[in-house]
Design an enzyme around this catalytic site. Sequence first.
Site, PDB file in Angstrom:
ATOM      1  N   ILE A 106      59.451  85.579-144.476  1.00  0.00           N
ATOM      2  CA  ILE A 106      60.329  84.812-145.354  1.00  0.00           C
ATOM      3  C   ILE A 106      60.811  85.823-146.397  1.00  0.00           C
ATOM      4  O   ILE A 106      60.060  86.185-147.301  1.00  0.00           O
ATOM      5  CB  ILE A 106      59.603  83.634-146.018  1.00  0.00           C
ATOM      6  CG1 ILE A 106      59.099  82.659-144.952  1.00  0.00           C
ATOM      7  CG2 ILE A 106      60.536  82.899-146.979  1.00  0.00           C
ATOM      8  CD1 ILE A 106      58.326  81.489-145.512  1.00  0.00           C
ATOM      9  N   PRO A 107      62.048  86.311-146.283  1.00  0.00           N
ATOM     10  CA  PRO A 107      62.461  87.537-146.984  1.00  0.00           C
ATOM     11  C   PRO A 107      62.798  87.363-148.455  1.00  0.00           C
ATOM     12  O   PRO A 107      63.959  87.492-148.873  1.00  0.00           O
ATOM     13  CB  PRO A 107      63.678  87.985-146.172  1.00  0.00           C
ATOM     14  CG  PRO A 107      64.282  86.703-145.680  1.00  0.00           C
ATOM     15  CD  PRO A 107      63.107  85.800-145.387  1.00  0.00           C
ATOM     16  N   CYS A 108      61.782  87.125-149.270  1.00  0.00           N
ATOM     17  CA  CYS A 108      62.020  87.000-150.704  1.00  0.00           C
ATOM     18  C   CYS A 108      62.498  88.314-151.310  1.00  0.00           C
ATOM     19  O   CYS A 108      63.108  88.323-152.386  1.00  0.00           O
ATOM     20  CB  CYS A 108      60.767  86.508-151.418  1.00  0.00           C
ATOM     21  SG  CYS A 108      59.270  87.436-151.037  1.00  0.00           S
ATOM     22  N   HIS A 109      62.270  89.429-150.610  1.00  0.00           N
ATOM     23  CA  HIS A 109      62.735  90.724-151.116  1.00  0.00           C
ATOM     24  C   HIS A 109      64.263  90.827-151.108  1.00  0.00           C
ATOM     25  O   HIS A 109      64.827  91.702-151.753  1.00  0.00           O
ATOM     26  CB  HIS A 109      62.131  91.857-150.282  1.00  0.00           C
ATOM     27  CG  HIS A 109      62.450  91.757-148.817  1.00  0.00           C
ATOM     28  ND1 HIS A 109      61.708  90.984-147.947  1.00  0.00           N
ATOM     29  CD2 HIS A 109      63.436  92.322-148.068  1.00  0.00           C
ATOM     30  CE1 HIS A 109      62.216  91.089-146.732  1.00  0.00           C
ATOM     31  NE2 HIS A 109      63.264  91.892-146.778  1.00  0.00           N
ATOM     32  N   ARG A 110      64.941  89.916-150.403  1.00  0.00           N
ATOM     33  CA  ARG A 110      66.409  89.957-150.337  1.00  0.00           C
ATOM     34  C   ARG A 110      67.073  89.153-151.452  1.00  0.00           C
ATOM     35  O   ARG A 110      68.297  89.038-151.478  1.00  0.00           O
ATOM     36  CB  ARG A 110      66.884  89.440-148.975  1.00  0.00           C
ATOM     37  CG  ARG A 110      66.400  90.279-147.801  1.00  0.00           C
ATOM     38  CD  ARG A 110      66.820  89.708-146.455  1.00  0.00           C
ATOM     39  NE  ARG A 110      66.102  90.380-145.375  1.00  0.00           N
ATOM     40  CZ  ARG A 110      65.928  89.876-144.165  1.00  0.00           C
ATOM     41  NH1 ARG A 110      66.414  88.685-143.872  1.00  0.00           N
ATOM     42  NH2 ARG A 110      65.263  90.554-143.244  1.00  0.00           N
TER      43      ARG A 110
END
Length: 280
Positions: free
Chosen positions: A245-249
């Site tokens: 779940i790409p919270c880094h984006r």
Amino acid sequence: MNTSADQSYHFNVMRRAIDVIDAGGPGMSLETMAAEMGMSAAHFQRLFSTWAGVSPKRYQQYLTLGHAKALLSQRHTTLEAADAAGLSGTGRLHDLFLRWEAMSPGEFARQGANLTIYWGWFDSPFGPALVMGTDRGICGIGFAAEAGAKATMADLTARWPKAQFIEDAARLRPWAQTAFQAGASEAPPLYLIGAPFQIKVWEALLQIPSGHVTTYGQIAKAIGHPKAVRAVGTAVGRNPISLLIPCHRALRKSGGLGGYHWGLPVKRGILAWESARAEA
């Protein structure tokens, strides 16, 4: 194909290189960079090219703070258009074939009571990773490169205080290997454990293609709460399944990286790695 242990070693090299790049600036040559790392230029370039898919000098550009702003101004997509922006492409683990289900609000309110969560440590492209999962799928991934193993374990277990935790790396290994394998044709199942608002935010994050970014404000609009930017930021920070779940984006409106639960060096490394892989 490189093993995950190889990738973890490469990330440890990259972590050191971030400090070297920050200290030396964009004009630092490959030879100087390698010397600071205690390696020959050829060996250093080979390690980086294997891990990132591009040369160290090219990767250096992706590590700069200005790269986040460039992504936001040139390559980000609105969440409404994300499905048409490349989610049907091949080889994008974090955008394809994600099967997920969410715990019901009532189950979440019980704080994990009657829930068995298995856990194990694995090497990943971004350092040691703690993977947790139920019978339904991965429910947690935490990175220990900055926080340390003890703090990472305490962080994830505290999210579901009444659950039963059992160490069983063998059970989780197929999912973990798929999660950390670049170019895998499918992704492991996910089991989202969170409050309803958090799950809406995490679902929106799943719509951001690899190599792209968005803002907290755009996420707020996408879930129908345009004024809840701060609450969205909190939910992004509470995402228990890092990377998949790409919270880094998710970035600030200014293009700043904002915070990252597992440390900004890891966030910068992931964003740079995704951009490099997209180029490669």
